[in-house]
Design a protein around this motif. Structure first.
Motif: not given
Length: 111
Positions: A11, A53-55, A60
């Motif tokens: 990310t 929610t972020q990966r 996660e």
């Protein structure tokens, strides 16, 4: 205007550094308009529930965001140093080793 980008764990986080002579944000909490350089970037941290929610790093996570807190600086060097530190700190707040964050600085119009 410079974009300071940090990438790690699949990310990217990007903040904006407004340079001398550019119109920096003027919302409540923004630094004195006399600041030569103004850094603005999201702040976030991991939470047990709620958030978004972020990966990150193949996992996660639940992440909550805080309102950006603009910061003013007198010199470009100090502003960039603080921007890099800020980006690494945000990744550390969600469990990413700050030493693994790759930082790049890009002029906004080149992006």
């Amino acid at each position: 205007m410079l974009l300071v980008e940090g990438s790690a764990g699949g990310t990217t986080l990007t903040g904006t550094l407004y340079e001398r002579g550019e119109d920096a944000p003027s919302f409540e909490g923004a630094p004195d308009e006399d600041a030569a350089y103004v850094w603005v970037c999201d702040e976030f941290y991991a939470v047990e529930s709620g958030g978004v929610t972020q990966r990150i790093g193949g996992e996660e996570l639940q992440v909550a965001f805080e309102s950006p807190m603009p910061r003013g600086f007198d010199t470009r060097e100090r502003a960039l140093e603080a921007a890099r530190e800020h980006v690494r700190t945000q990744f550390a707040r969600v469990g990413v080793d700050p030493d693994t964050v790759e930082i790049s600085v890009v002029r906004e119009y080149e992006a």
